[in-house]
Design a protein around this motif. Structure first.
Motif, PDB file in Angstrom:
ATOM      1  N   SER A  30     203.834  20.651  38.271  1.00  0.00           N
ATOM      2  CA  SER A  30     204.019  21.998  37.731  1.00  0.00           C
ATOM      3  C   SER A  30     203.052  22.277  36.585  1.00  0.00           C
ATOM      4  CB  SER A  30     205.464  22.214  37.287  1.00  0.00           C
ATOM      5  OG  SER A  30     205.786  21.346  36.220  1.00  0.00           O
ATOM      6  N   LEU A  31     202.752  21.266  35.779  1.00  0.00           N
ATOM      7  CA  LEU A  31     201.760  21.436  34.718  1.00  0.00           C
ATOM      8  C   LEU A  31     200.391  21.706  35.309  1.00  0.00           C
ATOM      9  CD1 LEU A  31     201.119  21.321  31.684  1.00  0.00           C
ATOM     10  CD2 LEU A  31     200.747  18.879  31.946  1.00  0.00           C
ATOM     11  N   PHE A  32     200.045  20.961  36.356  1.00  0.00           N
ATOM     12  CA  PHE A  32     198.751  21.182  37.014  1.00  0.00           C
ATOM     13  C   PHE A  32     198.669  22.583  37.610  1.00  0.00           C
ATOM     14  CE2 PHE A  32     196.218  21.038  40.925  1.00  0.00           C
ATOM     15  CZ  PHE A  32     194.974  20.795  40.363  1.00  0.00           C
ATOM     16  N   LEU A  33     199.733  23.004  38.285  1.00  0.00           N
ATOM     17  CA  LEU A  33     199.711  24.322  38.910  1.00  0.00           C
ATOM     18  C   LEU A  33     199.620  25.445  37.891  1.00  0.00           C
ATOM     19  CD1 LEU A  33     202.338  23.902  41.760  1.00  0.00           C
ATOM     20  CD2 LEU A  33     199.863  24.036  41.987  1.00  0.00           C
ATOM     21  N   THR A  34     200.354  25.325  36.801  1.00  0.00           N
ATOM     22  CA  THR A  34     200.359  26.413  35.821  1.00  0.00           C
ATOM     23  C   THR A  34     199.138  26.414  34.914  1.00  0.00           C
ATOM     24  OG1 THR A  34     201.723  25.096  34.323  1.00  0.00           O
ATOM     25  CG2 THR A  34     202.853  26.648  35.770  1.00  0.00           C
ATOM     26  N   VAL A  35     198.473  25.283  34.762  1.00  0.00           N
ATOM     27  CA  VAL A  35     197.298  25.237  33.895  1.00  0.00           C
ATOM     28  C   VAL A  35     196.005  25.458  34.677  1.00  0.00           C
ATOM     29  CG1 VAL A  35     195.925  23.721  32.420  1.00  0.00           C
ATOM     30  CG2 VAL A  35     198.372  23.823  32.135  1.00  0.00           C
ATOM     31  N   ALA A  36     195.884  24.836  35.832  1.00  0.00           N
ATOM     32  CA  ALA A  36     194.616  24.877  36.551  1.00  0.00           C
ATOM     33  C   ALA A  36     194.593  25.882  37.696  1.00  0.00           C
ATOM     34  CB  ALA A  36     194.299  23.486  37.091  1.00  0.00           C
ATOM     35  N   VAL A  37     195.653  25.991  38.441  1.00  0.00           N
ATOM     36  CA  VAL A  37     195.620  26.801  39.657  1.00  0.00           C
ATOM     37  C   VAL A  37     195.923  28.266  39.386  1.00  0.00           C
ATOM     38  CG1 VAL A  37     196.653  27.088  41.936  1.00  0.00           C
ATOM     39  CG2 VAL A  37     196.173  24.808  41.087  1.00  0.00           C
ATOM     40  N   LEU A  38     196.997  28.546  38.680  1.00  0.00           N
ATOM     41  CA  LEU A  38     197.406  29.947  38.486  1.00  0.00           C
ATOM     42  C   LEU A  38     196.368  30.797  37.753  1.00  0.00           C
ATOM     43  CD1 LEU A  38     201.227  29.713  37.740  1.00  0.00           C
ATOM     44  CD2 LEU A  38     200.110  30.411  39.839  1.00  0.00           C
ATOM     45  N   PRO A  39     195.843  30.363  36.605  1.00  0.00           N
ATOM     46  CA  PRO A  39     194.869  31.234  35.923  1.00  0.00           C
ATOM     47  C   PRO A  39     193.557  31.398  36.693  1.00  0.00           C
ATOM     48  CG  PRO A  39     195.805  29.690  34.371  1.00  0.00           C
ATOM     49  CD  PRO A  39     196.247  29.265  35.737  1.00  0.00           C
ATOM     50  N   ASP A  40     193.088  30.344  37.355  1.00  0.00           N
ATOM     51  CA  ASP A  40     191.789  30.420  38.017  1.00  0.00           C
ATOM     52  C   ASP A  40     191.840  31.153  39.349  1.00  0.00           C
ATOM     53  OD1 ASP A  40     190.625  29.067  35.959  1.00  0.00           O
ATOM     54  OD2 ASP A  40     190.744  27.102  36.927  1.00  0.00           O
ATOM     55  N   SER A  41     192.743  30.759  40.204  1.00  0.00           N
ATOM     56  CA  SER A  41     192.722  31.307  41.561  1.00  0.00           C
ATOM     57  C   SER A  41     193.546  32.573  41.719  1.00  0.00           C
ATOM     58  CB  SER A  41     193.212  30.257  42.554  1.00  0.00           C
ATOM     59  OG  SER A  41     194.563  29.948  42.311  1.00  0.00           O
ATOM     60  N   MET A  42     194.616  32.719  40.951  1.00  0.00           N
ATOM     61  CA  MET A  42     195.488  33.875  41.145  1.00  0.00           C
ATOM     62  C   MET A  42     195.300  34.943  40.067  1.00  0.00           C
ATOM     63  SD  MET A  42     198.921  32.036  42.438  1.00  0.00           S
ATOM     64  CE  MET A  42     199.434  33.186  43.699  1.00  0.00           C
ATOM     65  N   GLY A  43     194.500  34.652  39.055  1.00  0.00           N
ATOM     66  CA  GLY A  43     194.212  35.645  38.027  1.00  0.00           C
ATOM     67  C   GLY A  43     195.369  35.926  37.090  1.00  0.00           C
ATOM     68  N   ILE A  44     196.278  34.973  36.941  1.00  0.00           N
ATOM     69  CA  ILE A  44     197.415  35.147  36.035  1.00  0.00           C
ATOM     70  C   ILE A  44     196.985  34.746  34.625  1.00  0.00           C
ATOM     71  CG2 ILE A  44     199.734  34.295  35.497  1.00  0.00           C
ATOM     72  CD1 ILE A  44     200.233  34.026  38.455  1.00  0.00           C
ATOM     73  N   ASP A  45     197.441  35.498  33.656  1.00  0.00           N
ATOM     74  CA  ASP A  45     197.109  35.247  32.259  1.00  0.00           C
ATOM     75  C   ASP A  45     197.613  33.874  31.827  1.00  0.00           C
ATOM     76  OD1 ASP A  45     196.231  35.795  29.687  1.00  0.00           O
ATOM     77  OD2 ASP A  45     198.148  36.687  29.124  1.00  0.00           O
ATOM     78  N   GLU A  46     196.902  33.242  30.882  1.00  0.00           N
ATOM     79  CA  GLU A  46     197.287  31.909  30.419  1.00  0.00           C
ATOM     80  C   GLU A  46     198.645  31.903  29.733  1.00  0.00           C
ATOM     81  OE1 GLU A  46     194.219  33.142  29.815  1.00  0.00           O
ATOM     82  OE2 GLU A  46     192.953  31.796  30.991  1.00  0.00           O
ATOM     83  N   ASP A  47     198.944  32.957  29.006  1.00  0.00           N
ATOM     84  CA  ASP A  47     200.249  33.034  28.341  1.00  0.00           C
ATOM     85  C   ASP A  47     201.382  33.117  29.363  1.00  0.00           C
ATOM     86  OD1 ASP A  47     199.064  32.959  25.842  1.00  0.00           O
ATOM     87  OD2 ASP A  47     198.883  35.146  25.745  1.00  0.00           O
ATOM     88  N   THR A  48     201.166  33.873  30.413  1.00  0.00           N
ATOM     89  CA  THR A  48     202.170  33.982  31.470  1.00  0.00           C
ATOM     90  C   THR A  48     202.364  32.651  32.182  1.00  0.00           C
ATOM     91  OG1 THR A  48     201.490  36.274  31.784  1.00  0.00           O
ATOM     92  CG2 THR A  48     202.848  35.289  33.506  1.00  0.00           C
ATOM     93  N   SER A  49     201.268  31.946  32.439  1.00  0.00           N
ATOM     94  CA  SER A  49     201.400  30.645  33.106  1.00  0.00           C
ATOM     95  C   SER A  49     202.086  29.627  32.206  1.00  0.00           C
ATOM     96  CB  SER A  49     200.038  30.137  33.570  1.00  0.00           C
ATOM     97  OG  SER A  49     199.200  29.840  32.489  1.00  0.00           O
ATOM     98  N   MET A  50     201.899  29.743  30.884  1.00  0.00           N
ATOM     99  CA  MET A  50     202.592  28.861  29.965  1.00  0.00           C
ATOM    100  C   MET A  50     204.097  29.140  29.984  1.00  0.00           C
ATOM    101  SD  MET A  50     202.083  28.361  25.859  1.00  0.00           S
ATOM    102  CE  MET A  50     202.585  30.025  25.509  1.00  0.00           C
ATOM    103  N   ILE A  51     204.462  30.390  30.066  1.00  0.00           N
ATOM    104  CA  ILE A  51     205.883  30.750  30.142  1.00  0.00           C
ATOM    105  C   ILE A  51     206.484  30.247  31.449  1.00  0.00           C
ATOM    106  CG2 ILE A  51     207.465  32.711  30.348  1.00  0.00           C
ATOM    107  CD1 ILE A  51     205.602  34.187  28.369  1.00  0.00           C
TER     108      ILE A  51
END
Length: 75
Positions: A15-36
């Motif tokens: 889950s840490l890998f998905l929210t730090v590396a995958v979500l912001p880069d490939s899906m365009g989700i903001d880093e703050d949102t992925s941290m939440i």
């Protein structure tokens, strides 16, 4: 108990890998949102697990090196 630590650690590392590396880069989700999202996943895992506080802390600490290994092998 070792199996619980292993399962919790793997879930947290993925889950840490998905929210730090995958979500912001490939899906365009903001880093703050992925941290939440990561914090919500961790809270759910800790709430559902029947582990003690020390086991949850150990799992969280062990998930960080596994996350680093995932990042090194994938990127």
């Amino acid at each position: 108990m070792a199996l619980r630590i292993t399962i919790t650690t793997i879930i947290l590392a993925i889950s840490l890998f998905l929210t730090v590396a995958v979500l912001p880069d490939s899906m365009g989700i903001d880093e703050d949102t992925s941290m939440i999202i990561f914090m919500v996943v961790v809270a759910i895992v800790f709430k559902l697990s029947k582990n003690g506080t020390a086991v949850n802390g150990a799992s969280l600490l062990l998930s960080i090196p596994i996350f680093m290994v995932l990042v090194m092998f994938i990127y």
